[in-house]
Design an enzyme around this catalytic site. Structure first.
Site, PDB file in Angstrom:
ATOM      1  N   LYS A  99       0.854  -1.171   0.000  1.00 25.07           N
ATOM      2  CA  LYS A  99       0.000   0.000   0.000  1.00 25.07           C
ATOM      3  C   LYS A  99       0.902   1.237   0.000  1.00 25.07           C
ATOM      4  CE  LYS A  99       1.513  -0.070   4.107  1.00 25.07           C
ATOM      5  NZ  LYS A  99       2.805  -0.680   4.210  1.00 25.07           N
ATOM      6  N   ARG A 167       8.966   8.947   0.901  1.00 21.20           N
ATOM      7  CA  ARG A 167       7.643   9.455   1.275  1.00 21.20           C
ATOM      8  C   ARG A 167       7.528  10.973   1.160  1.00 21.20           C
ATOM      9  NH1 ARG A 167       9.208   7.285   6.549  1.00 21.20           N
ATOM     10  NH2 ARG A 167       9.763   8.931   8.046  1.00 21.20           N
TER      11      ARG A 167
END
Length: 341
Positions: A99, A167
């Site tokens: 994910k 990220r």
């Protein structure tokens, strides 16, 4: 009758989550056999292969062409999840993909359709769903412990990290919604059902960031039940949820990332008493890869997992639209060399 031969598994990307959690779990799963790892960073795949006793492949596509690889685990940057999931499915491989898969409902639906046409498993890897603490919460709710469930609240935040981490890269699909927000959004569906819709959303960027670093989402179903989801990656660490009903409230402190040796604590708060229940420890990563292996041979499980992935992508897409946050950048393709892992 002899046990079936384990499925040969290939790994795309030598990410930290693969190194620390998922691949060690694969090695403990009798239904899977680790065959090879593919990476584009010189030396990284070799180090990974040496650590886990498999072969190193210098690029992703040669791994997909191997006949001894029946399934793949994709642990690449977010922007590469969907294109390589598509490539793997078209190569005839079952797919377990980290994910967040994607924030595009159309993209997820296309992958689900490809998997269905080829009779393949297509699973987004939310390992927390396989921890038995959530089933115990569900049993309490179904048993009427808190009366009628009315709302769900959940938070997942992690501390600020180095700006060079994936990220924080907009190009590679980073941002708090896909890094941490995906967990609360998925958990809300677990307890309030599949008919939730995003009715409010706010994402924001911290100083110097070109991705969202924090956000809040309000989900609701047709009956008016709501889920408040808060998340970010500039926070004191927290991952919790609570289900609030007409007669009480259930709280879970370590909702998404309990280590395998940790015994989770579930609190039940009623008008006249408070109970704390310590549950058995469990390895959610082993449970997740075992469930994936089962889905490879179970059409019902395959269909359910694919539907879950499509619904999750649709919710994330609607959150982006409601928030007014700039749309995701153009997605990388399987031939793009900008992401190396």
């Amino acid at each position: 009758m002899a046990d079936p031969e384990p499925l040969g598994l290939g790994v795309l990307g030598a990410a930290d989550i693969a190194w620390r959690r998922t691949v060690p779990a694969v090695l403990r799963c009798p239904a899977l056999r680790l065959v090879a790892v593919a990476g584009r960073t010189p030396g990284k795949a070799l180090k990974f292969a040496d650590r886990f006793g498999c072969e190193a492949v210098p690029d992703y596509r040669p791994l997909l062409e191997r006949e001894d690889v029946h399934a793949v685990y994709i642990a690449l940057p977010n922007a590469l999840h969907a294109p390589w999931a598509d490539a793997a499915l078209r190569a005839g491989k079952h797919v377990l993909v980290e994910k967040s898969l994607t924030a595009s409902a159309a993209e997820a639906a296309g992958l689900a359709r490809t998997a269905r046409e080829r009779g393949l498993a297509f699973v987004e890897n939310f390992t927390f769903l396989h921890h038995p603490q959530h089933e115990r919460v569900r049993e309490l709710i179904d048993g009427g412990a808190i009366g009628t469930p009315l709302s769900f609240s959940t938070s997942f935040g992690i501390p600020r990290g180095d700006a060079g981490l994936i990220r924080y890269s907009r190009e590679l699909g980073g941002g708090s919604l896909r890094e941490t927000g995906c967990y609360p959004v998925r958990a809300a569906q677990l307890f309030l059902g599949p008919d939730l819709r995003a009715v409010g959303a706010r994402l924001r960027s911290g100083p110097g960031a070109d991705v969202d670093t924090a956000g809040s989402v309000l989900l609701a179903d047709g009956a008016g039940r709501t889920a408040q989801c808060d998340f970010g990656m500039e926070h004191a660490y927290r991952n919790t949820y609570a289900v609030w009903g007409s007669e009480g409230r259930i709280e879970v402190d370590w909702a998404f990332t309990p280590p395998p040796e940790t015994r989770p604590l579930v609190r039940l708060q009623l008008a006249d008493r408070r109970e704390e229940r310590v549950l058995p420890a469990a390895d959610q990563f082993l449970a997740a890869v075992t469930a994936f292996a089962g889905a490879c041979t179970d059409p019902v499980a395959r269909e359910s997992a694919a539907a879950d992935a499509v619904r999750q992508a649709a919710l994330l897409e609607s959150v982006l639209q409601l928030s007014g946050f700039p749309a995701e950048p153009a997605r990388l393709g399987t031939g793009d060399a900008r992401a190396r892992t």
